[in-house]
Design an enzyme around this catalytic site. Structure first.
Site, PDB file in Angstrom:
ATOM      1  N   ASP A 181       5.338 -49.878 -89.678  1.00 11.42           N
ATOM      2  CA  ASP A 181       6.410 -50.252 -88.749  1.00 11.42           C
ATOM      3  C   ASP A 181       6.279 -51.753 -88.479  1.00 11.42           C
ATOM      4  O   ASP A 181       5.372 -52.197 -87.769  1.00 11.42           O
ATOM      5  CB  ASP A 181       6.307 -49.440 -87.454  1.00 11.42           C
ATOM      6  N   LYS A 202      12.130 -45.753 -77.439  1.00 11.10           N
ATOM      7  CA  LYS A 202      11.699 -46.596 -78.571  1.00 11.10           C
ATOM      8  C   LYS A 202      11.231 -47.966 -78.072  1.00 11.10           C
ATOM      9  O   LYS A 202      10.237 -48.506 -78.523  1.00 11.10           O
ATOM     10  CB  LYS A 202      12.895 -46.761 -79.524  1.00 11.10           C
ATOM     11  N   ASP A 251      11.657 -45.474 -93.312  1.00 11.10           N
ATOM     12  CA  ASP A 251      10.439 -45.024 -92.629  1.00 11.10           C
ATOM     13  C   ASP A 251       9.421 -44.454 -93.622  1.00 11.10           C
ATOM     14  O   ASP A 251       8.234 -44.408 -93.323  1.00 11.10           O
ATOM     15  CB  ASP A 251      10.789 -43.964 -91.586  1.00 11.10           C
ATOM     16  N   ASN A 301      19.333 -46.722 -97.670  1.00 12.56           N
ATOM     17  CA  ASN A 301      20.261 -46.239 -96.640  1.00 12.56           C
ATOM     18  C   ASN A 301      21.523 -47.078 -96.692  1.00 12.56           C
ATOM     19  O   ASN A 301      21.624 -48.013 -97.479  1.00 12.56           O
ATOM     20  CB  ASN A 301      19.595 -46.274 -95.262  1.00 12.56           C
TER      21      ASN A 301
END
Ligand code: CTP
Length: 402
Positions: free
Chosen positions: A309, A340, A282, A213
């Site tokens: 995670d 979250k 993810d 990313n």
């Protein structure tokens, strides 16, 4: 909603220039310090005035420059009063000659008198040719200054004005401004271990391709820097970035989320505070091809499998460190961020709009905690990181008292 971004209290420094070619960098340093709300009183030796004019330094600092101790138009007690009003004296550039004077306690001109008459800390940024730096006399003088409690900033290694290469170059203006501001931070996290993740992760698909990313790592590195400034022991687990390592941090470079997870597991038992700034992928490819996948005729379907995670794992430990999470959202920022925070069961979450934050030098953050939300207005990432840490430290200390 209330803003917790306190203007840092104005600091006053005497910025002393001695006669070296690096004086041109001090013009930029003065500009950067003034921009950071530091009150700068410039003092120059006669030799410094041959490299850069007092007019330049006056324009950048917004104050008349102190040069001559015999000049009746200047305050006749400048050598006393200037240092009394200062929180620190910074000498940049500091020549070998001036360093020798400081080591001996000589006071033959206004700047050296000012240093001898000071009752505030002294920071010195050496700037000289590498032979002068390596000379035992200079090394002896530097050792003496350190023993006297003087803080030495740099020098750096590199190509010098004389064409030679080696140790002795003055630090760049930005590095000096960072170190000077760090010097003023209260050491609230002294003895506290802070574990951080930063940057993107890279999940290989085949020998040459992967999923990643646009995270630059700038926010995570700024948080690491802010923690160092507060005196913390910092371990930074970093995904691939192009950034230089924060000085003083233990940095472990990783590539994939799995590697980041392993590194975090290795260090988390000792951590008092965990801050997950990394933009962890993810998902990863269910199967990584060792060889480059060749182009075919039709469609290619890539199967992805979820990554662990890391933040949720750390927060779910039986005795978790104080956890701070980040949330990058592209819409419904408040709603998603608070959801979250609750889902991952973390006391503090910093949320931002991904499209504004990624790769840029400045950002805006909203902090969510049990008391509600707190806005940190748009500013550079280091300023934001410092404000975030001030808030985190407050909650961390409250938690320890319970
Ligand atoms: N995080 C993590 N490990 C992951 C994913 C996220 O530790 N595998 C951490 C990040 O470092 C950040 C926080 O979780 O502190 C939130 O990351 P973000 O990607 O915004 O949220 P996700 O939980 O992944 O949810 P979504 O992508 O659906 O928004």
């Amino acid at each position: 909603m209330r803003s917790i971004m306190k203007q840092t209290q104005t600091k006053r420094i005497v910025l002393g220039l001695t006669g070296g070619i690096a004086a041109y960098k001090t013009a930029e340093l003065a500009r950067l310090l003034v921009k950071q709300n530091v009150d700068v009183q410039v003092a120059m030796t006669e030799a410094a005035c041959r490299f850069i004019t007092p007019a330049t330094m006056q324009a950048l600092s917004g104050r008349p420059v102190l040069v001559n101790q015999w000049d009746a138009t200047e305050n006749s007690m400048a050598h006393i009063s200037a240092s009394r009003a200062a929180d620190a004296i910074v000498i940049a550039p500091a020549t070998a000659d001036f360093i020798a004077k400081l080591a001996l306690g000589l006071a033959g001109d206004l700047l050296s008198t000012l240093c001898l008459a000071r009752d505030c800390p002294l920071l010195v940024a050496p700037a000289m040719n590498k032979q002068m730096w390596e000379n035992p006399a200079t090394q002896r003088n530097i050792a003496q200054l350190i023993a006297d409690g003087v803080t030495i900033l740099g020098p750096a290694c590199g190509v010098q004005a004389c064409g030679e290469e080696g140790m002795g170059r003055m630090l760049e203006a930005e590095e000096l401004a960072r170190d000077i501001l760090a010097f003023f931070q209260p050491k609230l996290l002294s003895g506290v271990k802070v574990l951080l993740t930063a940057g993107p992760t890279y999940e290989a698909i085949d020998a040459v391709r992967g999923i990643t990313n646009r995270s630059s790592g700038k926010m995570g590195y700024a948080v690491a820097q802010a923690a160092l400034e507060l005196g913390a022991d910092v371990i930074l687990i970093s995904g691939p970035t192009a950034l230089s390592k924060p000085q003083g941090a233990q940095v472990e470079d990783v590539t994939s989320a799995a590697e980041m997870f392993d590194a975090v597991k290795q260090h988390v038992a000792d951590a008092d505070i965990f801050i997950g700034v990394a933009a962890v992928a993810d998902y990863r490819a269910a199967q990584v091809s060792e060889q480059k996948i060749k182009k075919g005729e039709g469609k290619l379907t890539l199967e992805l499998t979820p990554n662990p995670d890391i933040l949720a794992y750390v927060a779910g430990l039986p005795k978790p460190p104080f956890c701070v999470g980040f949330a990058a959202e592209s819409e419904n920022l408040r709603e998603y961020a608070e959801a979250k925070r609750r889902a991952k069961k973390i006391p503090l979450l910093a949320a931002n709009l991904a499209q504004q934050a990624i790769g840029s030098d400045a950002n805006e953050l909203i902090l969510f905690d049990d008391a509600g939300e707190h806005v940190l207005p748009h500013s550079d990432k280091l300023t934001l990181a410092r404000a975030l840490l001030r808030h985190a430290v407050k909650l961390y200390q409250q938690g320890k008292q319970q």
